[in-house]
Enzyme design. Sequence first.
Site, PDB file in Angstrom:
ATOM      1  N   GLU A  43       0.812  -0.902   0.055  1.00 54.79           N
ATOM      2  CA  GLU A  43      -0.062  -0.058  -0.011  1.00 54.79           C
ATOM      3  C   GLU A  43       0.844   1.473   0.032  1.00 54.79           C
ATOM      4  O   GLU A  43       0.563   2.268  -0.675  1.00 54.79           O
ATOM      5  CB  GLU A  43      -0.801  -0.004   1.162  1.00 54.79           C
ATOM      6  CG  GLU A  43      -1.773   1.302   1.397  1.00 54.79           C
ATOM      7  CD  GLU A  43      -2.188   1.691   2.950  1.00 54.79           C
ATOM      8  OE1 GLU A  43      -2.550   2.745   2.941  1.00 54.79           O
ATOM      9  OE2 GLU A  43      -1.964   0.759   3.614  1.00 54.79           O
ATOM     10  N   ASP A  47       0.524   3.635  -3.072  1.00 51.80           N
ATOM     11  CA  ASP A  47       0.081   4.998  -2.683  1.00 51.80           C
ATOM     12  C   ASP A  47       0.933   6.132  -3.770  1.00 51.80           C
ATOM     13  O   ASP A  47       0.217   7.106  -4.123  1.00 51.80           O
ATOM     14  CB  ASP A  47       0.202   5.537  -1.248  1.00 51.80           C
ATOM     15  CG  ASP A  47      -0.304   7.086  -0.952  1.00 51.80           C
ATOM     16  OD1 ASP A  47      -1.449   7.303  -1.124  1.00 51.80           O
ATOM     17  OD2 ASP A  47       0.709   7.849  -0.565  1.00 51.80           O
ATOM     18  N   ASP A 116      -7.463   1.165   0.689  1.00 48.54           N
ATOM     19  CA  ASP A 116      -5.884   0.612   1.055  1.00 48.54           C
ATOM     20  C   ASP A 116      -5.719  -0.413   0.081  1.00 48.54           C
ATOM     21  O   ASP A 116      -4.433  -0.434  -0.344  1.00 48.54           O
ATOM     22  CB  ASP A 116      -5.820   0.123   2.538  1.00 48.54           C
ATOM     23  CG  ASP A 116      -5.793   1.442   3.385  1.00 48.54           C
ATOM     24  OD1 ASP A 116      -5.654   2.590   3.003  1.00 48.54           O
ATOM     25  OD2 ASP A 116      -5.911   1.020   4.819  1.00 48.54           O
ATOM     26  N   GLU A 119      -4.733   0.345  -3.336  1.00 48.10           N
ATOM     27  CA  GLU A 119      -3.381   1.042  -3.637  1.00 48.10           C
ATOM     28  C   GLU A 119      -2.286  -0.328  -3.632  1.00 48.10           C
ATOM     29  O   GLU A 119      -1.326  -0.289  -4.144  1.00 48.10           O
ATOM     30  CB  GLU A 119      -3.048   2.005  -2.655  1.00 48.10           C
ATOM     31  CG  GLU A 119      -3.691   3.286  -2.546  1.00 48.10           C
ATOM     32  CD  GLU A 119      -3.548   4.160  -1.372  1.00 48.10           C
ATOM     33  OE1 GLU A 119      -3.920   5.404  -1.676  1.00 48.10           O
ATOM     34  OE2 GLU A 119      -3.341   3.771  -0.418  1.00 48.10           O
TER      35      GLU A 119
END
Length: 225
Positions: A43, A47, A116, A119
């Site tokens: 994650e 991101d 989450d 990502e």
Amino acid sequence: MSIDYTPFFEALGVTLSDKKRLTRALTHKSASHGRDLGYERLEFLGDRVLGLCVADMLMDAFPKEPEGALSRRLNALVRQETLAEVALEISLPNYVILGKAEEESGARHNPAILSDIVEAVIAAIYKEQGLEEARKFIHKYLEKRLENTAKPPKDAKSALQEWAMARKMPLPAYTMTDRSGPDHAPIFTIEVALPGREAVSAQGETKRVAEQKAATTMLEKLTAE
């Protein structure tokens, strides 16, 4: 039991052969049995890949807009609510791996967890197929959500701040007054206050969501006045 990822890969637009990494991207820490086998590290990477690709997309789509306007558009596209919508479009809840307690509590449809994992999946695509394939996935689901309007989107907190500044008032003050619920599905209560106005509160799955809801409620009250 073998999992058929074919429909999932069709939604992603790419086939991932590294099942170990894919499993990690889909695994919540509640199912990692105390080991570092959850999606958090992926994650973290996803991101950054998401932010880069969306920023580049916005630069091309709105070549004359200043940084502040582009930032507001970017925030609207990468926020939890938007990514949770993408998660539902790709049927992500069908593949999330959870511990027993989280499964029973309905965490499979928790927007924070779903965003989450989106990502983390982006990171899995990037690590195996490269930046271009990750970009294709991001564009497929976020490009259609671009705000093709004369002005970039303005969130409630920004609008409330501008309301206060226009009247030479202190900026709105946000205070967390309560946090309830389990760790995997917390509920935050945020209060927003302005001088000479009655404070209002709102709840959300994250502090940011609760702040936005509180700002929206305050704006509605100010408009009614």
